[in-house]
Design an enzyme around this catalytic site. Structure first.
Site, PDB file in Angstrom:
ATOM      1  N   ASP A  36       0.864  -1.186   0.000  1.00 15.89           N
ATOM      2  CA  ASP A  36       0.000   0.000   0.000  1.00 15.89           C
ATOM      3  C   ASP A  36       0.899   1.234   0.000  1.00 15.89           C
ATOM      4  O   ASP A  36       1.827   1.321   0.809  1.00 15.89           O
ATOM      5  CB  ASP A  36      -0.878  -0.042   1.265  1.00 15.89           C
ATOM      6  CG  ASP A  36      -1.677   1.244   1.448  1.00 15.89           C
ATOM      7  OD1 ASP A  36      -1.978   1.902   0.435  1.00 15.89           O
ATOM      8  OD2 ASP A  36      -1.994   1.581   2.614  1.00 15.89           O
ATOM      9  N   ASN A  38      -0.523   4.554  -0.154  1.00 12.63           N
ATOM     10  CA  ASN A  38      -1.188   5.801   0.262  1.00 12.63           C
ATOM     11  C   ASN A  38      -1.862   5.714   1.625  1.00 12.63           C
ATOM     12  O   ASN A  38      -2.658   6.570   1.982  1.00 12.63           O
ATOM     13  CB  ASN A  38      -2.199   6.260  -0.804  1.00 12.63           C
ATOM     14  CG  ASN A  38      -3.315   5.241  -0.985  1.00 12.63           C
ATOM     15  OD1 ASN A  38      -3.353   4.221  -0.301  1.00 12.63           O
ATOM     16  ND2 ASN A  38      -4.213   5.521  -1.913  1.00 12.63           N
ATOM     17  N   ASP A 113      -4.846 -10.411 -15.117  1.00  9.45           N
ATOM     18  CA  ASP A 113      -5.881 -11.397 -14.867  1.00  9.45           C
ATOM     19  C   ASP A 113      -7.067 -11.045 -15.755  1.00  9.45           C
ATOM     20  O   ASP A 113      -7.532  -9.902 -15.742  1.00  9.45           O
ATOM     21  CB  ASP A 113      -6.315 -11.328 -13.389  1.00  9.45           C
ATOM     22  CG  ASP A 113      -6.533 -12.693 -12.806  1.00  9.45           C
ATOM     23  OD1 ASP A 113      -7.239 -13.486 -13.451  1.00  9.45           O
ATOM     24  OD2 ASP A 113      -6.007 -12.970 -11.714  1.00  9.45           O
ATOM     25  N   ASP A 215      -9.048 -16.476 -16.091  1.00  8.36           N
ATOM     26  CA  ASP A 215      -9.775 -16.963 -14.915  1.00  8.36           C
ATOM     27  C   ASP A 215     -10.892 -17.929 -15.328  1.00  8.36           C
ATOM     28  O   ASP A 215     -11.674 -17.620 -16.230  1.00  8.36           O
ATOM     29  CB  ASP A 215     -10.383 -15.746 -14.191  1.00  8.36           C
ATOM     30  CG  ASP A 215     -11.029 -16.102 -12.871  1.00  8.36           C
ATOM     31  OD1 ASP A 215     -10.290 -16.457 -11.947  1.00  8.36           O
ATOM     32  OD2 ASP A 215     -12.265 -16.029 -12.765  1.00  8.36           O
ATOM     33  N   GLU A 271      -6.662 -20.921 -16.247  1.00  7.56           N
ATOM     34  CA  GLU A 271      -7.084 -21.610 -15.031  1.00  7.56           C
ATOM     35  C   GLU A 271      -8.176 -22.587 -15.448  1.00  7.56           C
ATOM     36  O   GLU A 271      -9.251 -22.174 -15.888  1.00  7.56           O
ATOM     37  CB  GLU A 271      -7.644 -20.620 -14.007  1.00  7.56           C
ATOM     38  CG  GLU A 271      -7.910 -21.301 -12.684  1.00  7.56           C
ATOM     39  CD  GLU A 271      -8.929 -20.584 -11.798  1.00  7.56           C
ATOM     40  OE1 GLU A 271      -8.814 -20.706 -10.584  1.00  7.56           O
ATOM     41  OE2 GLU A 271      -9.834 -19.908 -12.327  1.00  7.56           O
ATOM     42  N   HIS A 345      -3.453 -17.419  -4.135  1.00  2.00           N
ATOM     43  CA  HIS A 345      -4.398 -16.686  -3.285  1.00  2.00           C
ATOM     44  C   HIS A 345      -5.661 -17.486  -2.969  1.00  2.00           C
ATOM     45  O   HIS A 345      -6.485 -17.035  -2.188  1.00  2.00           O
ATOM     46  CB  HIS A 345      -4.767 -15.372  -3.977  1.00  2.00           C
ATOM     47  CG  HIS A 345      -5.577 -15.597  -5.230  1.00  2.00           C
ATOM     48  ND1 HIS A 345      -5.048 -16.209  -6.350  1.00  2.00           N
ATOM     49  CD2 HIS A 345      -6.866 -15.323  -5.539  1.00  2.00           C
ATOM     50  CE1 HIS A 345      -5.982 -16.287  -7.286  1.00  2.00           C
ATOM     51  NE2 HIS A 345      -7.093 -15.762  -6.820  1.00  2.00           N
ATOM     52  N   ASP A 346      -5.847 -18.641  -3.627  1.00  2.00           N
ATOM     53  CA  ASP A 346      -7.071 -19.417  -3.415  1.00  2.00           C
ATOM     54  C   ASP A 346      -6.905 -20.592  -2.464  1.00  2.00           C
ATOM     55  O   ASP A 346      -7.860 -21.347  -2.244  1.00  2.00           O
ATOM     56  CB  ASP A 346      -7.579 -19.963  -4.762  1.00  2.00           C
ATOM     57  CG  ASP A 346      -8.287 -18.905  -5.581  1.00  2.00           C
ATOM     58  OD1 ASP A 346      -8.786 -17.931  -4.989  1.00  2.00           O
ATOM     59  OD2 ASP A 346      -8.323 -19.035  -6.815  1.00  2.00           O
TER      60      ASP A 346
HETATM   61  C1  NOJ Z   1     -10.614 -18.134  -9.592  1.00  2.00           C
HETATM   62  C2  NOJ Z   1      -9.928 -17.064  -8.806  1.00  2.00           C
HETATM   63  O1  NOJ Z   1      -8.604 -17.445  -8.602  1.00  2.00           O
HETATM   64  C3  NOJ Z   1     -10.705 -16.902  -7.515  1.00  2.00           C
HETATM   65  O2  NOJ Z   1     -10.033 -16.102  -6.586  1.00  2.00           O
HETATM   66  C4  NOJ Z   1     -12.063 -16.367  -7.851  1.00  2.00           C
HETATM   67  O3  NOJ Z   1     -12.838 -16.320  -6.673  1.00  2.00           O
HETATM   68  C5  NOJ Z   1     -12.768 -17.240  -8.878  1.00  2.00           C
HETATM   69  N1  NOJ Z   1     -11.924 -17.666  -9.967  1.00  2.00           N
HETATM   70  C6  NOJ Z   1     -13.932 -16.514  -9.480  1.00  2.00           C
HETATM   71  O4  NOJ Z   1     -13.477 -15.538 -10.378  1.00  2.00           O
END
Ligand code: NOJ
Length: 603
Positions: A36, A38, A113, A215, A271, A345-346
């Site tokens: 971050d 700001n 993305d 995605d 993905e 991140h998932d």
């Molecule tokens: C995959 C992404 O990595 C995830 O974070 C997201 O919630 C879902 N696709 C829906 O876009």
């Protein structure tokens, strides 16, 4: 193509950056939690600009930046409201262009993305679409009348565990949302919708963006009959009818032709959860012109029950890790392409998933175990067939965030799973333990830049709590510590740049009696590597074939890691010859020890 202000010519950039995508190392930057600039507690492009040198020193060749377009942020940007605008909290389009230039100057490519299976329900297309049945945008989304009983058109469930259909009172019809109800699915059968998407993608390509992570891309073609799924189908119910659907290849080829194919050198990284190996080859065989690579999503899901993401798979064993690696190598490596990742991140961070309980002894010892485990993971990731994708913080050995109460969590799916399970009578203690082990928020805590306040991530209040381990594990301290996880990753990335072996070499996984020990050989041209890894927190021994033992003894140690040491003792070789028998040779590895040996082809 014309060079615009602040933007370098794309074709020229792609050529000058040059190297084959497969040979590089990709880095995933998760925008809300990177840096971050700001003080509003939310990561932003200003923060990314500050850290370009850090990325260059790490040596990565491309950065995949999570979604930064305008969004109501119901799913941290995976719900786009306006594809042509940078989300205010991230900054401005000028800053985005500046970032592109700055990354290119450091020889780093930018991968965006691309979220095109669905939009936000606040996107102008959806607002028009829901306004009436005869609106020209109606068929940009998937609308169906209610079933005979007035309920949803079929029994599919979304990833948020509820029906995948939402009734819209205005027209009395349901729309489909595979993810949250705030993320309606686009209708890829609409020609006009597809053309609008292609135009948007070309807008970003014209800016000089080098690639896209696509995605949920294998979900764009739905079964035309929308049939009910068996009641006991695995989570999320109905997926066999919308993943890898009947028109998927035709749609991907058209997408490629209308967009990426017109900008040679553009990377597309798909993905595509739940695919067969043959399907992966069909997606990525270069001559088919669909996508360049898919994400190998099996390793990162290791240990999780595929039917219920909140549960641990009771049958999990390291043998499954070996099996997955070998299967992808044998069936895809020479016919298609894939990127490998062990954290993202998932999912919770791999260092927590695989080693969490065993490494978690706390204090200095705990830190040493954590770092040894993180280095073993790094060695594995960078020496397997497939392009490595490093998730931010993994290169520091960042553990999962130590969130212990519901108030710590931000992810909607996590919060709704908590509420559902509580209503079903599970104890709060059990639910919180499983959230800690399984929630994706564990990997979303902000980057540890320093050991100071808020880990140097922000001057304000972070949007999600900082992990208290930032004091022991942070970039500032690791930069100058030769034995740090960060320096291990830097060396791994450098080794990949210097040798054809990791990107192109054959794989031979050696059969060992101990499932926690991994030994594999990679061979390309004049060079072979032997990689040894102990994935357990115990010292382990097992017999190894005499042939490989001799080669290890003759090999040059390229890189080693282990508990509280950056390498092996002086003698260097993790082997013991026992008794008189020539073939009685044991491989002895300390907890989390890893090593890479180089052997010339003549040996
Ligand atoms: C995959 C992404 O990595 C995830 O974070 C997201 O919630 C879902 N696709 C829906 O876009």
């Amino acid at each position: 193509m014309e060079a615009k202000d602040n933007v370098i010519d794309t074709a020229e950039t792609k050529q000058s950056i040059g190297r084959d995508w497969k040979e590089g190392v990709l880095y995933q930057l998760y925008p809300p939690s990177f840096k971050d600039s700001n003080g509003d507690g939310w990561g932003d492009i200003g923060g990314m600009l500050e850290k370009v040198d850090y990325l260059a020193e790490l040596g990565v060749s491309a950065v995949w930046i999570g979604p930064v377009c305008d969004s109501p942020m119901e799913d941290n940007g995976y719900d786009i409201r306006d594809y042509y605008k940078i989300h205010d909290a991230y900054g401005t389009m000028e800053q985005f262009e500046e970032l592109l230039v700055k990354l290119h100057k450091r020889d780093i490519r930018l991968v965006m993305d691309l979220v095109i299976n669905h939009t936000s329900d606040e996107h102008a297309w959806f607002e028009a679409s829901r306004s009436s049945k005869d609106n020209p945008y109606r068929d940009y989304y998937i609308w169906k009348p209610p079933a005979a009983d007035g309920g949803p058109p079929n029994n599919w469930r979304s990833f948020s565990e509820e029906s995948a259909w939402e009734l819209d009172e205005r027209t009395g019809e349901y729309y489909l949302h595979i993810f949250d109800k705030k993320q309606p699915d686009l209708n890829w059968d609409s020609e006009a919708m597809r053309q609008d998407l292609y135009e948007m993608i070309r807008f970003w390509l014209e800016k000089g963006v080098d690639g896209f992570r696509l995605d949920a891309i294998n979900m764009i073609s739905k079964h035309p009959d929308f049939p009910d799924a068996p009641q006991d189908a695995r989570h999320p119910r109905g997926q066999q009818f919308y993943k890898n659907g009947p028109r998927i290849h035709e749609m991907l080829r058209e997408l490629h032709e209308a967009t990426f194919g017109r900008y040679p050198g553009t990377l597309t990284l798909g993905e595509a959860p739940t695919v067969t190996m043959d399907e992966v080859v069909r997606y990525t065989a270069p001559e088919r012109k669909e996508m360049d690579m898919v994400l190998q999503m099996e390793l990162v899901r290791m240990g999780k029950d595929f039917g219920d993401p909140w549960k641990t798979d009771p049958d999990w064993s390291p043998a499954m890790l070996k099996e997955s690696v070998v299967r992808w190598y044998e069936e895809v490596f020479n016919r298609g392409a894939y990127a490998l990742y062990l954290s993202t991140h998932d999912h919770p961070r791999m260092v927590g998933t695989l080693f969490g309980d065993r490494a978690g002894v706390g204090g200095t010892e705990g830190k040493s175990c954590n770092d040894a485990a993180a280095k073993a993971i790094g060695t594995f990731l960078h020496t397997l067939p497939g392009t490595p994708l490093v998730y931010q913080g993994e290169e520091l050995g960042m553990p999962n965030a130590n969130y212990r109460s519901l108030q710590d969590y931000r992810d909607k799916g996590t919060v709704s799973a908590y509420q559902r399970r509580l209503a079903e009578g599970e104890s709060e203690r059990d639910i919180l333990a499983s959230l800690h082990a399984r929630s994706r928020d564990g990997a979303r805590s902000p980057m540890h830049w320093t050991g100071g306040p808020e880990a140097g991530f922000t001057d304000g209040t972070p949007w999600i709590r900082i992990n208290s381990q930032a004091k022991e594990t942070n970039a500032e301290d690791e930069q100058n510590d030769f034995s740090s996880v960060l320096n291990h990753y830097r060396q791994l990335i450098r080794l990949r740049q210097q040798s054809p072996v990791p990107a192109r070499g054959d794989l031979n996984m050696l059969e060992l009696e101990d499932e926690w020990l991994f030994a594999y050989v990679r061979a390309a041209a004049e060079e072979r590597w032997i990689v040894l890894i102990n994935f357990s927190n115990q010292s382990r021994s097992c017999r190894i074939d005499e042939k490989w033992a001799c080669l290890i003894e003759q090999g040059e140690l390229l890189l080693a890691s282990g508990l509280a040491t950056s390498g092996f003792p002086k003698s260097g070789i993790p082997l013991q010859r026992r008794g008189d028998r020539k073939d009685d040779c044991m491989l002895d590895l300390l907890p989390y020890q890893s090593a890479i040996y180089r052997i010339s082809a003549a040996d």
